[in-house]
Write a protein that holds these residues in place. Structure first.
Motif: not given
Length: 117
Positions: A10, A39, A87, A90, A112, A114, A116
């Motif tokens: 993240l 995605a 974003p 992601t 993964l 991600t 934000s």
């Protein structure tokens, strides 16, 4: 050829991450290594690639100038340096390999990422 991707996580928009893809197996030094992403709710898309022996790289327009692919011959690892993350970056990121002129036949598990806002 076996591929092991890692490094996802993240991160805030504008940040950076480096993904790694450890490669093992037969004569991958002649292969082309690629990064793809998928995605949520979308098809898998090409991010970029590097010819292991020549070091020639290609990038999707959406990541050109922000992402860089490199390889470390001593560590048998391909990297995806991702800067200025957005974003819309992601996704689950996958590394892949193919022989020159062939299809992408070898895939690692995804990692993964991600981003934000």
């Amino acid at each position: 050829v076996q591929l092991q991707a890692s490094g996802g996580g993240l991160v805030q928009a504008g940040g950076f991450l480096r993904l790694s893809c450890a490669v093992s197996g037969r004569t991958f030094s002649t292969y082309v290594m690629g990064w793809f992403r998928q995605a949520p709710g979308k098809e898998r898309e090409f991010v970029g690639s590097i010819a292991w022996s020549e070091g020639v790289t290609y990038y999707a327009d959406s990541v050109k100038g922000r992402f860089t692919i490199s390889r470390d011959n001593n560590k048998n690892t391909v990297y995806l340096q991702m800067n200025s993350l957005r974003p819309e970056d992601t996704a689950v990121y996958y590394c892949a390999a193919r022989r020159p002129g062939a299809s992408w036949n070898y895939w690692g598990q995804g990692t993964l990422v991600t981003v934000s806002s």
